[in-house]
Enzyme design. Structure first.
Site, mmCIF file in Angstrom:
data_model
loop_
_atom_site.group_PDB
_atom_site.id
_atom_site.type_symbol
_atom_site.label_atom_id
_atom_site.label_comp_id
_atom_site.label_asym_id
_atom_site.label_seq_id
_atom_site.Cartn_x
_atom_site.Cartn_y
_atom_site.Cartn_z
ATOM 1 N N ASP A 1 -8.335 3.841 1.337
ATOM 2 C CA ASP A 1 -7.247 4.268 2.214
ATOM 3 C C ASP A 1 -7.837 4.815 3.509
ATOM 4 O OD1 ASP A 1 -5.121 5.403 3.472
ATOM 5 O OD2 ASP A 1 -4.363 6.471 1.721
ATOM 6 N N CYS B 1 0.866 -1.183 0.000
ATOM 7 C CA CYS B 1 0.000 0.000 0.000
ATOM 8 C C CYS B 1 0.908 1.239 0.000
ATOM 9 C CB CYS B 1 -0.985 -0.020 1.165
ATOM 10 S SG CYS B 1 -0.217 -0.035 2.802
ATOM 11 N N ASN C 1 2.326 1.419 4.354
ATOM 12 C CA ASN C 1 2.625 0.140 5.035
ATOM 13 C C ASN C 1 2.318 0.219 6.542
ATOM 14 O OD1 ASN C 1 5.511 -2.072 5.554
ATOM 15 N ND2 ASN C 1 3.401 -2.624 5.169
ATOM 16 N N CYS D 1 -1.371 0.988 7.453
ATOM 17 C CA CYS D 1 -2.818 0.758 7.637
ATOM 18 C C CYS D 1 -3.301 -0.512 6.940
ATOM 19 C CB CYS D 1 -3.631 1.950 7.116
ATOM 20 S SG CYS D 1 -3.323 3.499 7.979
ATOM 21 N N ARG D 2 -3.238 -0.540 5.592
ATOM 22 C CA ARG D 2 -3.893 -1.625 4.857
ATOM 23 C C ARG D 2 -3.034 -2.865 4.659
ATOM 24 N NH1 ARG D 2 -5.241 2.102 -0.078
ATOM 25 N NH2 ARG D 2 -3.271 2.946 0.703
ATOM 26 N N SER D 3 -1.807 -2.684 4.144
ATOM 27 C CA SER D 3 -1.020 -3.894 3.836
ATOM 28 C C SER D 3 -0.607 -4.694 5.075
ATOM 29 C CB SER D 3 0.182 -3.561 2.937
ATOM 30 O OG SER D 3 1.046 -2.613 3.515
HETATM 31 P P1 4NP Z 1 -1.678 2.846 4.111
HETATM 32 O O1 4NP Z 1 -2.294 4.216 4.655
HETATM 33 O O2 4NP Z 1 -1.167 3.128 2.724
HETATM 34 O O3 4NP Z 1 -2.853 1.919 4.115
HETATM 35 O O4 4NP Z 1 -0.588 2.438 5.085
HETATM 36 C C1 4NP Z 1 -1.590 5.415 4.640
HETATM 37 C C2 4NP Z 1 -0.649 5.681 5.612
HETATM 38 C C3 4NP Z 1 0.003 6.900 5.622
HETATM 39 C C4 4NP Z 1 -0.300 7.850 4.660
HETATM 40 C C5 4NP Z 1 -1.239 7.573 3.681
HETATM 41 C C6 4NP Z 1 -1.877 6.357 3.671
HETATM 42 N N1 4NP Z 1 0.356 9.108 4.712
HETATM 43 O O5 4NP Z 1 -0.042 10.000 3.902
HETATM 44 O O6 4NP Z 1 1.267 9.326 5.516
#
Ligand code: 4NP
Length: 144
Positions: free
Chosen positions: A117, A8, A11, A13-15
């Site tokens: 997201d 994702c 790394n 939240c989702r993955s």
């Molecule tokens: P992820 O979520 O891609 O599911 O881990 C996010 C985590 C951090 C950010 C965006 C999405 N960020 O903008 O810092």
């Protein structure tokens, strides 16, 4: 398939949820598959998953609290049989890096939909939906 990498953006939240769910299913199914997760960005490298992801996984008896974020690198495209993007933007970024052994998680039973997201979600709401979608897709992916 012997190894799979979920990717994702952060790394955190989702993955990590996808990695945790896959580890659990692999354990239960006695499969011999290696899993890992990474982010297209380096923004959260070294950090544990976000608290809502840890909570939603915990609610399903999966402990992802020990995972640490890392950025995806080109060597991963050779190390892992399959790279799985969580949304279209992750897919496009990986493609631009030269990844060819690439799919989208939503291709497995969700008509290619993005896993939303949840980073900008207001609070915990939404994480259960994200978990449910990830679990359903990962189940299909591992039995393909
Ligand atoms: P992820 O979520 O891609 O599911 O881990 C996010 C985590 C951090 C950010 C965006 C999405 N960020 O903008 O810092």
């Amino acid at each position: 398939m012997k190894s799979v990498l979920f990717v994702c953006l952060g790394n955190i939240c989702r993955s990590p949820i996808a990695e945790g769910v896959a580890r659990r299913l692999i354990e239960e199914g006695g499969h011999n598959i290696t899993v890992d997760s990474a982010g297209t960005s380096h923004w959260h490298a070294g950090e544990p998953p976000c608290k809502h992801s840890v909570t939603v996984a915990h609610n399903h008896n999966i402990d992802i609290s020990k995972l640490r974020a890392r950025q995806v690198c080109k060597a991963d495209f050779r190390t892992f049989d399959l790279i799985v993007a969580l949304d279209q933007s992750n897919y496009n970024d990986l493609k631009a890096m030269g990844c060819t052994n690439l799919v989208k998680l939503g291709d497995y039973g969700h008509e290619g939909a993005d896993v939303p997201d949840p980073y900008f979600f207001d609070g915990f709401e939404g994480f259960e939906h994200v978990y449910t979608m990830i679990e359903s897709c990962v189940k299909k992916l591992l039995t393909r």
